[in-house]
Design a protein around this motif. Structure first.
Motif, PDB file in Angstrom:
ATOM      1  N   ASP A 292       0.831  -1.156  -0.044  1.00  0.00           N
ATOM      2  CA  ASP A 292       0.053   0.164  -0.036  1.00  0.00           C
ATOM      3  C   ASP A 292       1.032   1.082   0.254  1.00  0.00           C
ATOM      4  OD1 ASP A 292      -1.903  -2.097   0.571  1.00  0.00           O
ATOM      5  OD2 ASP A 292      -2.477  -1.394   2.202  1.00  0.00           O
ATOM      6  N   VAL A 293       0.413   2.201  -0.596  1.00  0.00           N
ATOM      7  CA  VAL A 293       1.268   3.462  -0.689  1.00  0.00           C
ATOM      8  C   VAL A 293       1.025   4.039   0.706  1.00  0.00           C
ATOM      9  CG1 VAL A 293       1.424   5.776  -1.901  1.00  0.00           C
ATOM     10  CG2 VAL A 293       0.994   3.987  -3.263  1.00  0.00           C
ATOM     11  N   ARG A 294       2.243   4.273   1.535  1.00  0.00           N
ATOM     12  CA  ARG A 294       2.122   4.970   2.765  1.00  0.00           C
ATOM     13  C   ARG A 294       3.443   5.265   3.421  1.00  0.00           C
ATOM     14  NH1 ARG A 294       2.520  -0.619   3.023  1.00  0.00           N
ATOM     15  NH2 ARG A 294       3.288  -1.428   5.028  1.00  0.00           N
ATOM     16  N   ASN A 295       3.694   6.061   4.254  1.00  0.00           N
ATOM     17  CA  ASN A 295       5.108   6.262   4.806  1.00  0.00           C
ATOM     18  C   ASN A 295       4.808   5.684   6.401  1.00  0.00           C
ATOM     19  OD1 ASN A 295       7.151   7.861   6.322  1.00  0.00           O
ATOM     20  ND2 ASN A 295       7.385   8.745   4.488  1.00  0.00           N
ATOM     21  N   VAL A 296       6.131   4.967   6.463  1.00  0.00           N
ATOM     22  CA  VAL A 296       6.205   4.044   7.707  1.00  0.00           C
ATOM     23  C   VAL A 296       7.444   4.342   8.672  1.00  0.00           C
ATOM     24  CG1 VAL A 296       6.256   1.728   9.202  1.00  0.00           C
ATOM     25  CG2 VAL A 296       4.804   2.122   7.002  1.00  0.00           C
ATOM     26  N   ASN A 297       7.378   5.126   9.584  1.00  0.00           N
ATOM     27  CA  ASN A 297       8.575   5.798  10.311  1.00  0.00           C
ATOM     28  C   ASN A 297       9.677   6.321   9.224  1.00  0.00           C
ATOM     29  OD1 ASN A 297       7.293   4.814  12.731  1.00  0.00           O
ATOM     30  ND2 ASN A 297       8.212   2.850  12.157  1.00  0.00           N
ATOM     31  N   GLY A 298       8.925   7.151   8.591  1.00  0.00           N
ATOM     32  CA  GLY A 298       9.907   7.809   7.373  1.00  0.00           C
ATOM     33  C   GLY A 298      10.510   6.913   6.446  1.00  0.00           C
ATOM     34  N   VAL A 299      10.040   5.782   6.096  1.00  0.00           N
ATOM     35  CA  VAL A 299      10.162   4.837   4.982  1.00  0.00           C
ATOM     36  C   VAL A 299       8.986   4.931   4.123  1.00  0.00           C
ATOM     37  CG1 VAL A 299      10.803   2.626   4.309  1.00  0.00           C
ATOM     38  CG2 VAL A 299      11.839   3.730   6.382  1.00  0.00           C
TER      39      VAL A 299
END
Length: 427
Positions: A292-299
């Motif tokens: 999914d298109v998302r940002n996880v902890n800056g990644v």
């Protein structure tokens, strides 16, 4: 000719095409087919229009076909039309002999059944799709003895459905498929671990033929051929072209049909009895594949356009273009290759005459060597290798045109034959 083709592949063309593809939002196999701006239907029609425009530029040299099949299955819960878009450039003198380049247009995120959320699919497999389009743009400007097929496939993420449809179409139309170059995930150079690798592309090839019978397997186990399927010798052919025609870029041969536990559209083509390989980038980034298109902890997660390395994608495309041209210009790989020489210090290699071949070359290598190392020219259909013991080497034959184009090496017997078996065995 091959050197000039390298310079005709343009990064700008690849970037423009991929930007347009990503702009369709999602290209999931189950997504909208009516809209002109979103979904797989709009994307497929855009590809078809591209092929039609390229064909107009070459005086109608491309025949556009859209084979389709309605399917259901584990990943297709309701009847869905699978459509491949093919552009066929007929050969001038050997039109039944076919070289294919393929990539799949469909995309996905984590939920394989989510057909509405954004699934940009820039690398997987927008990169392969635009390589196919660029190959058509470049190669359509030239004429070749053999037929070239530029194939954009659907349904890969739902079970290799487009590859199955392509294989069926090839069989129904009596194509003599010499090579299927499947391009899937060929645009990334940055691994999730921070490693950057731009110097090579991986080329996966099966070791023993998917169509091998029990009797053929017994012969192969006894006499050798585990690493000499037509697909494996096609990979060696590609590796040699990379070394000769590309600058600081190589093909790394991987002795597997695909990545461990994974698959691509070359698999059903192999199952139909045709030689096929898979091109995949040197290092994959799993934060971008099926995410999914998302940002996880800056990644950043998701298969986004900004993650594609276009100079690298252009290099992989160039290798595909050179491979298609080299195969199409050369005579067909020899058939009926045999070796004799038991209880003898010499080995005799024989084969059937190949239409369009001006000469041949007999090859041999140590049984543990990865590449062909020794050769001897031949003008007829038999050659005797003095003091080359049949027990100690592997052997093969190539056909060469009058202008020097050479086919891939063919290993003796069914294990190495480029010819599709008369009927695939029951599976």
């Amino acid at each position: 000719m091959l050197r000039s083709l390298v310079s005709e592949v343009k990064e700008a063309e690849l970037r423009a095409a991929l930007t347009k593809l990503v702009g369709f939002g999602t290209r999931h196999t189950l997504s909208d087919t009516v809209s002109d701006t979103r979904g797989i239907g709009a994307a497929r029609r855009w590809v078809q229009k591209n092929f039609e425009e390229i064909s107009r530029g070459c005086g109608g040299c491309l025949q556009i076909e859209t084979p389709e099949q309605t399917v259901t299955g584990n990943r297709v819960p309701t009847p869905t039309k699978i459509v491949d878009v093919l552009a066929i450039q007929r050969g001038t003198t050997d039109p039944d002999r076919v070289i294919i380049i393929a990539g799949h247009i469909d995309s996905r995120i984590a939920d394989v059944l989510d057909a509405t959320s954004d699934a940009p699919g820039a690398d997987d497999d927008g990169s392969g799709t635009v390589a196919v389009i660029e190959a058509a743009r470049v190669l359509s400007k030239h004429k070749f003895p053999a037929t070239l097929v530029f194939a954009v496939l659907s349904g890969e993420e739902q079970g290799l459905l487009g590859g199955k449809l392509l294989a069926q179409y090839a069989t129904e139309h009596n194509w003599q498929v010499e090579a299927d170059l499947n391009n899937d995930i060929i645009g990334n150079t940055n691994g999730a671990n921070g490693v950057v690798e731009k110097s090579y592309v991986r080329v996966f090839s099966e070791g023993t033929r998917s169509t091998e019978t029990a009797e053929e397997a017994n012969r192969r186990r006894y006499n050798g051929g585990e690493v000499d399927s037509p697909s494996r010798n096609l990979a060696r052919f590609i590796s040699g072209l990379a070394d000769t025609y590309l600058t600081k870029f190589r093909a790394r041969m991987i002795y597997r049909t695909d990545r461990f536990g994974r698959g691509g559209d070359q698999v059903p083509v192999l199952a139909e009895g045709y030689p096929a390989v898979r091109f995949t980038e040197a290092i994959e980034n799993y934060t971008r594949e099926h995410q999914d298109v998302r940002n996880v902890n800056g990644v950043q997660h998701g298969d986004l356009l900004e993650a594609v390395d276009f100079p690298y994608l252009a290099q992989v495309t160039r290798l595909n273009v050179v491979t298609m041209a080299a195969l199409a210009m050369a005579p067909a790989p020899p058939t009926g290759v045999k070796i004799d020489g038991a209880v003898s210090l010499d080995t005799t290699v024989s084969w059937s005459a190949v239409p369009g071949a001006a000469s041949y070359r007999v090859w041999w290598r140590d049984t543990t060597a990865p590449l062909w190392t020794n050769s001897q020219a031949a003008t007829g259909t038999t050659a005797k290798l003095q003091n080359v013991n049949i027990d100690d080497w592997f052997f093969g034959v190539t056909a060469i045109s009058a202008d020097g184009y050479e086919s891939p090496v063919v290993f003796p017997g069914p294990a190495g034959s480029f010819t599709k078996p008369a009927a695939a065995p029951a599976r």
